[in-house]
Every structure is written in C-alpha cells, then in structure tokens.
Write an enzyme that holds these catalytic residues in place. Sequence first.
Site, PDB file in Angstrom:
ATOM      1  N   HIS A  44      44.409  34.025  42.368  1.00  0.00           N
ATOM      2  CA  HIS A  44      43.486  33.270  41.505  1.00  0.00           C
ATOM      3  C   HIS A  44      44.171  32.415  40.463  1.00  0.00           C
ATOM      4  O   HIS A  44      43.502  31.838  39.610  1.00  0.00           O
ATOM      5  CB  HIS A  44      42.533  34.210  40.767  1.00  0.00           C
ATOM      6  CG  HIS A  44      41.574  34.929  41.639  1.00  0.00           C
ATOM      7  ND1 HIS A  44      40.318  34.459  41.916  1.00  0.00           N
ATOM      8  CD2 HIS A  44      41.694  36.081  42.331  1.00  0.00           C
ATOM      9  CE1 HIS A  44      39.692  35.302  42.718  1.00  0.00           C
ATOM     10  NE2 HIS A  44      40.507  36.301  42.988  1.00  0.00           N
ATOM     11  N   ARG A  47      37.024  30.205  29.237  1.00  0.00           N
ATOM     12  CA  ARG A  47      38.026  30.747  28.327  1.00  0.00           C
ATOM     13  C   ARG A  47      38.821  29.630  27.679  1.00  0.00           C
ATOM     14  O   ARG A  47      38.989  28.552  28.258  1.00  0.00           O
ATOM     15  CB  ARG A  47      38.981  31.676  29.102  1.00  0.00           C
ATOM     16  CG  ARG A  47      38.402  33.039  29.370  1.00  0.00           C
ATOM     17  CD  ARG A  47      38.087  33.785  28.086  1.00  0.00           C
ATOM     18  NE  ARG A  47      39.298  34.320  27.501  1.00  0.00           N
ATOM     19  CZ  ARG A  47      39.718  35.582  27.639  1.00  0.00           C
ATOM     20  NH1 ARG A  47      38.992  36.445  28.331  1.00  0.00           N
ATOM     21  NH2 ARG A  47      40.831  35.972  27.076  1.00  0.00           N
TER      22      ARG A  47
END
Length: 811
Positions: free
Chosen positions: A348, A535
């Site tokens: 990821h 984020r």
Amino acid sequence: MTLTVKQFKRDYKKTFENIYAFDFKDGSIEQQYFALGHLVRNYLADEWSQSRHHYIESKAKQVFYFSMEFLPGRQLKSNLYNMDILETVKEGLKGLEIEFEEVENAEVDPALGNGGLGRLASCFMDSLASLGLPGHGNGIRYRYGLFRQKFVDGYQVELPENWLRNGNVWEIRNMNSAVTVRFGGNVWVEPDGNGNFIPFYENTENILAVPYDTPMVGYKNITINNMRLWSAEVPPEEEEQYQTIESAEKIKGITEVLYPDDSNYEGRLLRLKQEYFMVSAGVQSIIQQFYKYNIPRHQLPEKIAIHINDTHPALVVPELMRILLDEEHLSWEKAWEITKKTCSYTNHTILKEAMEKWPVDMVKSLLPRMYQIIEAINQHHIEKKLPLYGERLTYATSIIKDGQINMAHLAVIGSHSVNGVAQLHTNILKNDVLHDFYEMYPYKFNNKTNGITQRRWLHIANPDLTKLITKQIGEEWKTNPAELKVFKGFETSEEVLEELAQVKLKNKEHLAEYIKENLGLEINPNALFDVQIKRLHAYKRQHLNALHILDRYLRIKENPAIDIQPRVFIFGAKAAPSYLYAKQIIKLINSIADMVNNDPEVGDKLKVVFFENYGVSLAEKIIPAAEISEQISLAGKEASGTSNMKLMLNGALTLATLDGANIEIRDYVGEENMFIFGLNIDEVSEFYKKGNYSSKKLYEKNKRLKRVLDSLIDGTIPGLYEEGRVVFDSLVHYNDEYFVLKDFDSYVKAHEKADELYSNKKKWNQKSLINIASSGPFSADYTIKRYSEEIWKTNPQKKLNEGVHSFDEPI
Ligand code: 26W
C-alpha cells in the site's frame, strides 16, 4: 429480513426492558441506542448461524483478510440498511417518539485504523459479505483507538480515544476460541526418533488471545461474515504468577493502543509484539477451524486463503510454516508449498520511510522460533536462486540484510501473489521498488485498483442523490454499479440537472449548519465547497492547498472589490503525533483560517474550515456536500487514494495530479470533466535523475509565488510562530522535497479554470453528473470480485438469496 413496524415496536420495548428493567421512555439516548443495537444483533444471530452452516455445508473456500487496522465506521445504520429494515425501524421508532437520527449519533465510531489502509479493509468486509463470499477479517481489538484530535490555539492536541467506555453492542466475546501466543524464552529443536523434529520451549511468556467477533452484514442477501479482533489477556492458569497489577497490565498492554503513524516505520518492540500476537492468534484459530472440516492437510490452500494487508501481518508466512512443521510434522518442502499457495500480499505504499524492517536481534529475542524459520526461509531462497539468477539478484532479494529483516521481502517470497492498489502504483512496484522480485517472479505481480463501498458512501451518506438516481434509472445500479453509467443519459436534461443542483445545495446547507453549530463559523452555502480530507503528510501537499488560499487572500486584500468566485476551503486531517512538520502545517492552515475568517474585508469570498478529529463519520457528512475534490499528491507518491473515489461518486469534480487512482478516474470520466495539473511521473523521475531541481530559483523568478511565500515569514499571518518560517525554509532553502513550488502555477491555473466553469452552473452540473455516472467501476464489489477470482480463487458461491448481484464488468 422481513419485519413489520408493529413487530419491531414490540421487540424494541421488550428488549429495552429486559436490559434496563425500566421503560424505554425513561432511558437516555445512549441506552436507547444500546437497546436498539442489541435487538439488531439478536435479529442477526439467526442469519449469522445460517451463514456459518451454509459455509460449512458447501465446504466453501474461506478468505481471511489479515489487517492491523479496520475502520468500520458506525454500524447501526449500515447494518439496518443491508438487512433491508432501515425504513421499518425508522418508522417504528417514530411511533415510539424516538428520533432515529439522535439514536444513530449515540454510536461511537471505532477508530481502529489510521486512514486509507484501514478504511479499505472495512470497505472490503462490506463487499465480501454483499457478494455472498466467505471472507473474514482478522485484526486487533485496540483498547484505545486512534487519538481524538483537538485544536488548541491552532495546534493539534491528541486525546485518548476510549471507544469502549459505553460497551460495544456489535461484538461478541468468544472465549471458546481463545488461543495462547508465546513470546521470548529459549527454543530448541530435537528429533523425536520417528523422523520428526520437535521444538522445545522454556521460559516463554504466554499470552491469552481472546477473540471478539463482529458480524459483517451483506446487502440484502442473508450473508454474515465475521470480523475477528483479538484482545490480549493473562491466561487463567497463570493468573497467580502475575502477582502485581502492573505485570498483568503489561500483558494487556499489547492490545492497548493503535500506533498512530501511517507512513513512518519505527522499530518499536511493542509494535512487533502486536504484529505477532495478531498473526499467531489468527493463524492458530484458522487451523483449528480447518481441523473441524476433516480435510487432508495438503488441501489447505484449496480451502483457505490468507491475505496480508501490507507487511504488518507478514509474519503469517513463518507462523504458518511453524504450525505445519512443528505441529503437523510436514516436510519443509511440503510446508513451504502450502504456505506459498495460501498467502497473498498487498503493498500500500512505496515511501521508503514506511517500509518495515525489524532488527534481527529484536526478532531473535522476542520471537526465537520465528527467527529460526525466517532464517531457514532465507537460506532456502538463496540456495535455490543463486544458480538460477546469480549473486546480484539473489542477494538483492535476501530477507535478512545488514542485521535487519525486510518484511516486504518476506511477504513477496512467501506469497503466490503480490499486488499494488492502482495501475501506476503496481507499475512502480514492478519497475522500481520491487523490481528485483519482478525479474524473479513476474507471474506473482498483479494490479488490483482499490474501490469503495457505494452502499455506505452513497446510498446511506447521500440518500437524496440516491433517490434522484433511482428515480431516473431504476434500482439495478444498486447491485450492479456499472449500471450507474445509464445516468449519463440525463446529461442534457435541464430538469435532472436542476434537481441534482438542488440535492447538492441541500447537502451543503446541512454541512453549513453543522459547521455553524460545531465551529461557530458562518459560511455561505452558495460558495464553492472545495475539500481535501486525508491524513496530513508532506507528500499529500496540504501546504500547496494552503499556498493557493494565501494567494487568493492576498489578491482580495489588494483589491477588496475583486470579482472572484466565493469559496469555502474544507480540510480534515490528523497528523501522526511524532510528525512535527505535518503538525506545523496544521498550525499554518489553522492560522490562515483564523486570519481569513475574521477579516471583514474578505467576507464571503473566502472561508477556511479545518475540522477537528476527521474520521469516517465526519467524512460521511462532508463528502455529499463537496464540489471540488483535492487530490494533489506529488505524482508517484500516493499509492491509490480512496477519498478521490468517494468524492467523485458524490458529484465533486476532481482537481488532481496524475497520481494513484486519479489516473483511472481520468480514464473513466475523461480529462475534460476534471482539472488535471502538475508534474507527471516521468517529469518527476527526470528531476530525480538529473538532480537539477531548484526551488530557490522558482522563488526568485516567480513574483506571484514569491509574494505568497514571503507572507509566511513577514508577519502577514497573525498567531504564527516558527511554523511559517519552517514551511518557508523547507520549500525555499531545503529544495522543496515534494515539488510544491514547481506545481504552484499549474495548480493555480487549474483552480482558475474551476472558477470559470462554476460560473456556468449548467456546465458544472453536467460535469458533476458525468462524474457520478462514471464512478460505478470504483465499486469495491468489483475490486473484491477480482481479488476473489484472480488471487484467492474462491469457488463461486451459490448465494443464500440468489440473484442479488449481477456482474457486468464496467464499460
Ligand atoms: C509501519 C507504519 C505504517 C503504517 C501504515 C506504514 C504504512 C501504513 C499504510 C500502508 C499506509 C496507508 O494507509 N496507505 C494507503 O493505503 C490506501 C489503501 O490502499 C491507499 O489508497 C493510499 O494511497 C495509501 O497511502
């Protein structure tokens, strides 16, 4: 399920009284919520056991998705929706004079993940169940979730997230399935005289892993899967040994907190403990269930698939080997073949600082048997590959190097499949980050572009848009998302475009009300809502967004009568507590917000909203109201992104670099229906190769940019201390690692284009409609279908409730 309003009301009253021994009318909202959750879980119990029996009878292959993080969001509404009793329950509650909306908000949102990776895992859980596939989660039941974020004077402050304070109705503690996980001590292996080698352990620390199971409900199909989260406890037989409360607390400490970092690997002992704890408990419990099937060991990969979600659970590989060798007494070759066939791995992130490498000494002392097995895996790997590939390639792929264990190498070698999460990302893995492995095992590599569950992110979060779509094109798109493309046919319908505009406006008004109530800030619902929610990280470039806001502000100040499209810039972002630069960017944006929002000369032209504590529940409020989706990472850095998909689905236009899944979004929606800007991956690589980027020159040459940057350090922004200087220095003096200055001009131009388009409402709405209609391919149902067919090889399931999902591939 079928349920009448009358039946529900009766059940609800009774459930409430059974739990609290008084009338529901006298209960608090929390108690009313708890009773409702309890009742829904009881409704589910029957279907859950039906589902389990069905799987056992059909001997279906089961998928276990191992993930250190899950972000399921609130579950009440989503469960009711998937069970197809949401409207009944709403009506029933109304009859009892209870507001569903209030009860719904009493549920806590379990923040058991950091961001994209955890939310993806939960979207996958939803899709697995909705497709009627036997796929289960395996993770950690953190006592405290990701910290609750507050802003104090614009600075991020982290508070503990005690999400279990009022209990959790959805989970079932399953003591029957508890297992023991061993740490430390000494391990040696001795022959038993029958040709087997038996490991002996002494002085180990034994921890009890207790599973808490949560039902994962499929959409209208009576499928219920399990998300199993493990909690650490003192084994009952050892309770006396732990004489002090402190030592018992130390054990529970393993599952106490989620590490709040999503991009920076830190070699903390406790984190390694968490990883092995979750892995060992999970693999042991799978093997125990497998025994019940009475199937020969070599058939394991035909009955079970274990998925490794990023490298955090990569110890699955040696742990499965351990069980097959030490407990099943299989030969190394046989055990290795089974392990490889059972495991698959998704990467990821390609950020160097996020790659997990554990010090050999730490693994040796905390997990001695794991270390022996990892060493042997590596030994076998090297011996086998050396004659085939030569020294360079073989040693470049070594699992152990310079006193460290490379977890990505372990995951790739121990899996039969390695995938990235968007086409560009997979290409980077093949050509760069994992290139050596790609040379060795080209057949392992494949791409699985991420997806999102449209049930949570559209059907539930945006009911008015859902109604509008359904009114025009019927119900089929709900179970066959490719059908959304039929909505394109309404691109020229004035009436539908007007309705679409009304839906968006209503959602914006709702958000504006929420902002007024919670932040005390008045915003104009007719302004353009521009959203960046993710984020906080330098590579995601929230500071580029901030520079653009400053540019607008300075232009307004220069000419307060300026004719400019009013905008509301909306942010939601947590920074890792140890990531100082990210926190400084938060402070910078909050200071800009303060300045802008309180300047009477600016008025409606510009507003900046930075939400505290961004998470799944807030996302559900923000996304339906968004008009511009900011996806502005430096090309090559964002593996996929998933907020890009959610925002597009809700009619926002994407303003983006050609990074991650933005590229696939462009492929489906067309370049003319979004705003693309910035360096592409080749241009970025060119700068890296030549090493000829100079941000200082850009600063000196570009007057507009210079004015913006200078405002960071010349006292323009009140309330800033060293943060303005730090950001300025990183961009100007430390050569701007993420090419923010290089992309500034084209970013501003993209925004100018957006403003221009917005002045033509009809055209804007058309593009918004095309975005919605083009987002079907990003349903996680398709992603899961591909994982299932191409990686897990799950046998097609006869669904309990036939005919719910049809599967036309998109376009
Ligand atoms: C060990 C520290 C650590 C913790 C978490 C390193 C890396 C992570 C995650 C892999 C980071 C993450 O969440 N990655 C995001 O995964 C999403 C789902 O695939 C992608 O959409 C995002 O682009 C990617 O940043």
